[in-house]
Design a protein around this motif. Structure first.
Motif, short mmCIF file in Angstrom:
data_model
loop_
_atom_site.label_atom_id
_atom_site.label_comp_id
_atom_site.label_asym_id
_atom_site.label_seq_id
_atom_site.Cartn_x
_atom_site.Cartn_y
_atom_site.Cartn_z
N LYS A 91 -114.34 -23.71 -18.56
CA LYS A 91 -115.53 -23.47 -19.39
C LYS A 91 -115.95 -24.72 -20.14
CE LYS A 91 -114.66 -18.53 -20.02
NZ LYS A 91 -114.30 -17.46 -20.99
N SER A 92 -115.00 -25.62 -20.36
CA SER A 92 -115.34 -26.86 -21.08
C SER A 92 -116.18 -27.80 -20.22
CB SER A 92 -114.07 -27.57 -21.54
OG SER A 92 -113.36 -28.10 -20.41
N GLY A 93 -116.29 -27.49 -18.90
CA GLY A 93 -117.09 -28.32 -18.01
C GLY A 93 -116.31 -29.41 -17.31
N ASP A 94 -115.00 -29.38 -17.42
CA ASP A 94 -114.18 -30.39 -16.75
C ASP A 94 -114.46 -30.36 -15.25
OD1 ASP A 94 -111.45 -32.11 -17.17
OD2 ASP A 94 -111.47 -31.09 -15.24
N ALA A 95 -114.79 -31.52 -14.70
CA ALA A 95 -115.25 -31.58 -13.30
C ALA A 95 -114.16 -31.16 -12.33
CB ALA A 95 -115.73 -33.00 -12.98
#
Length: 427
Positions: A91-95
């Motif tokens: 959810k933090s957007g870590d690729a």
């Protein structure tokens, strides 16, 4: 004065270096972890979804830390965040977290917030261990493989030829001696011609009669024995399409017989387990331990190959079901005649009879075979000798009280409770 200052400075530098060295050593030891404890933690928390060298529900984890550092530039802190809360990292957007999430069917990994830094270090130390070499079983003592030796068949053939030549030599010697005697004028005594034994036997009617009676009795005995074995398959041990070791499952692993043959509790038949029952465990167990694999070689079985046969039958590709299943043509071992009635639930649930009573030491059988003859006489003897289990069994309370008074005994056998009535088994 300057010398004192330099001496104090040198002492401080040495002390600082020692402190840094100790700190680095402690940190390095913590990072390296304990592979033995890591294996235990891995089996408890990770093994349901991961293997070290093969993908399962999740990816293979052998050298996962080194691979991520080399290929993705990710350090141990990223791994800690992923292990403790993969959903939060996604959810933090870590690729890379989102890439892994997409590759594995958009299913987030189970979170393990309870694992400490040391626990994670131990697990990573276990995954970083080199792959063990396959176990090679030593040659059993007393067994020597002889190459280039003379076979027993060749020796036996040579002996037959030798005895044949000796017999021919004896015949030739006899003829030579007879000719030598004739040449010297020596008379060879001629034995009196006696009546042949077979002719004397035929002329004796009493001996013929006795022999005929003995022959008929012996023939009847062997014919009776032959026909009494028709349909008796004691010792029958067929090779199944997928090898299943009761020795490992029921013996080593202690799996209850009724876990697989669950219908034995409530049905006439014990039933053949569905392959889905096998997959309850073998979704996670695609390979056996090296020691177990080595044991299989003693029986001529590759357990890992047999597990692959199971996967092919159910249509499992290691991560999900493909929908392409194949029926397994199991070979039946225990098969009663159609005119004989036998109910597993009455024996297993009501009477409390152990499976081994009829099926033998199943927990020791590498290949399942028919242990008992399962004949009518065998069943009747069991009914005559087995006391009915009455304690904590309300099913028999009333009838047991009535029959105990009738027979004047405290313990009733199955036979005394009607176990010898024809209609119980032949209806």
């Amino acid at each position: 004065m300057k010398q004192v200052i330099y001496r104090n400075l040198t002492s401080k530098i040495f002390s600082l270096g020692l402190i840094l060295l100790l700190t680095f050593s402690t940190s390095l030891t913590a990072q390296e972890g304990d592979p033995a404890n890591g294996k235990s933690l891995f089996n408890t928390n990770c093994a349901a979804c991961h293997k070290l060298d093969k993908p399962m529900t999740g990816p293979a984890l052998r050298n996962v830390e080194a691979r991520l550092a080399e290929e993705q530039g990710l350090d141990r802190e990223w791994l800690k965040a992923w292990i403790r809360n993969s959903s939060g990292l996604i959810k933090s957007g870590d690729a890379y977290a989102n890439k892994v999430y997409a590759e594995w069917g958009n299913v987030a990994m189970t979170a393990f917030p309870q694992l400490s830094d040391q626990d994670i270090s131990d697990i990573l130390a276990y995954t970083a261990e080199p792959k063990p070499e396959p176990v090679v079983m030593p040659t059993p003592e007393g067994q020597t493989k002889v190459e280039g030796g003379i076979s027993n068949d060749l020796i036996l053939g040579a002996l037959v030829v030798l005895f044949g030549l000796l017999a021919m030599a004896l015949v030739l010697v006899k003829r030579t001696l007879n000719r030598f005697a004739e040449a010297k004028g020596i008379e060879i005594p001629v034995e009196d011609q006696r009546k042949p034994l077979w002719k004397a036997f035929i002329e004796n009617q009493f001996l013929v009669l006795v022999t005929a009676i003995l022959f008929l009795l012996a023939s009847g005995y062997f014919v009776y024995g032959y026909f009494m074995q028709v349909g008796v398959d004691q010792g029958y041990e067929p090779v199944q399409p997928i090898h299943y070791s009761h020795r490992i499952h029921a013996g080593d692993n202690g799996i209850d017989c009724k876990y697989c043959h669950s219908s034995a509790r409530v049905s006439k038949h014990s039933g053949i387990p569905s392959l889905n029952v096998c997959m309850n465990c073998h979704k996670s167990i695609s390979e056996v331990a090296p020691e177990t694999l080595a044991e299989g070689k003693e029986y001529g079985v590759d357990y890992n190959a047999e597990i692959q046969k199971l996967y092919e039958a159910v249509g499992w590709d290691g991560t999900s079901y493909t929908g392409e299943s194949k029926p397994v043509k199991w070979i039946r071992i225990h098969n009663l005649p159609d005119f004989a009635y036998f109910n597993h639930s009455q024996h297993v649930s009501v009477a409390g009879v152990e499976c081994q009573t009829c099926h033998g030491p199943v927990e020791e059988m590498e290949i399942m075979y028919q242990h008992a003859p399962l004949t009518m006489g065998w069943c009747i003897n069991c009914h005559r000798e087995t006391n009915v289990k009455v304690k904590d069994n309300d099913y028999y309370t009333k009838i047991h009280e009535e029959l105990s008074k009738k027979y004047g005994v405290d313990q009733l056998t199955a036979a005394q409770m009607g176990g010898l009535e024809c209609g119980k088994c032949h209806y």
